[in-house]
Scaffold this motif. Structure first.
Motif, PDB file in Angstrom:
ATOM      1  N   HIS A  93       0.816  -1.203   0.000  1.00 20.69           N
ATOM      2  CA  HIS A  93       0.000   0.000   0.000  1.00 20.69           C
ATOM      3  C   HIS A  93       0.858   1.265   0.000  1.00 20.69           C
ATOM      4  CE1 HIS A  93      -3.818  -1.950   0.068  1.00 20.69           C
ATOM      5  NE2 HIS A  93      -3.413  -2.730   1.054  1.00 20.69           N
ATOM      6  N   ASP A  97       0.697   3.930  -3.023  1.00 22.32           N
ATOM      7  CA  ASP A  97       0.366   5.329  -2.783  1.00 22.32           C
ATOM      8  C   ASP A  97       1.530   6.248  -3.129  1.00 22.32           C
ATOM      9  OD1 ASP A  97      -1.221   7.504  -2.004  1.00 22.32           O
ATOM     10  OD2 ASP A  97      -0.279   7.528  -0.045  1.00 22.32           O
ATOM     11  N   ARG A 101       0.687   7.287  -6.456  1.00 19.70           N
ATOM     12  CA  ARG A 101      -0.305   8.236  -5.953  1.00 19.70           C
ATOM     13  C   ARG A 101      -1.710   7.629  -5.968  1.00 19.70           C
ATOM     14  NH1 ARG A 101       3.449  10.400  -3.695  1.00 19.70           N
ATOM     15  NH2 ARG A 101       4.696  11.993  -4.696  1.00 19.70           N
ATOM     16  N   ASP A 102      -1.793   6.388  -5.518  1.00 19.12           N
ATOM     17  CA  ASP A 102      -3.033   5.624  -5.598  1.00 19.12           C
ATOM     18  C   ASP A 102      -4.173   6.264  -4.813  1.00 19.12           C
ATOM     19  OD1 ASP A 102      -3.922   3.303  -6.975  1.00 19.12           O
ATOM     20  OD2 ASP A 102      -4.212   2.329  -5.037  1.00 19.12           O
ATOM     21  N   ASP A 103      -3.878   6.901  -3.691  1.00 22.40           N
ATOM     22  CA  ASP A 103      -4.935   7.517  -2.895  1.00 22.40           C
ATOM     23  C   ASP A 103      -5.597   8.686  -3.619  1.00 22.40           C
ATOM     24  OD1 ASP A 103      -4.586   5.721  -0.865  1.00 22.40           O
ATOM     25  OD2 ASP A 103      -3.466   7.080   0.436  1.00 22.40           O
TER      26      ASP A 103
END
Length: 178
Positions: A93, A97, A101-103
């Motif tokens: 995770h 992220d 920049r997954d969030d």
């Protein structure tokens, strides 16, 4: 009381973030009360990790995490499973992220979001395979790709030979989380 039952409780204290952390592991095979038990095919036990972090300034914070387990009541095995799970979760995770920049992803279509996740995981796997050759972070490798994509992608993909892939898979399988 779980603490008094053999193999159902374990306490571990170790340094962390400049302070100390105490983790208490509780596990029980008492699952008969759980109304959704039939929906969990291999349900054997429930576990809880109670974490107390004592910070250098003297303040404390606590958290409890609960687990549905497929293992018998063995606090040592539960500790390994819980710590291993969070090692994988944190590494994956954090990378998703930080590197991708997954969030901040706003994909709304379920299929589109799912496909994007698959592509990001493939890209992250490739980055992990070539990271050693680059000797820089995965985020920096992505930056290098953005500067000269055609040449960098060719360079990167040329590093993906069978021996490198096998070596990476062996080191991933034999090591614990990093």
């Amino acid at each position: 009381m779980i603490k008094k039952k053999e193999k159902c409780y374990k306490k571990a204290i170790e340094p962390e973030h400049g302070g100390s952390v105490t983790r208490e592991y509780y596990i029980t095979e008492d699952t008969g009360w759980y109304s959704e038990k039939k929906e969990w095919e291999n349900l054997c036990s429930f576990g809880m990790v109670h974490k107390t972090l004592k910070k250098p300034d003297g303040s404390c914070s606590t958290e409890a995490r609960y687990y549905i387990c497929s293992i018998k009541a063995d606090a040592d095995e539960f500790e390994r499973a819980a710590r291993g799970h969070w090692g994988v979760e944190n590494n994956l995770h954090w990378q998703m992220d930080f590197t991708f920049r997954d969030d901040k992803n706003k994909s709304m279509a379920k299929t589109g979001a799912k496909n994007l996740q698959i592509m990001k995981k493939i890209a992250m796997s490739i980055l992990r395979l070539v990271k050693e050759s680059y000797k820089i972070s995965m985020n920096r490798i992505r930056y290098e790709l953005s500067l000269d994509f055609e040449n960098e992608i060719e360079r990167m993909l040329s590093m993906l030979n069978t021996d490198n892939i096998k070596k990476a898979l062996q080191s991933t399988g034999s090591s614990s989380h990093k």
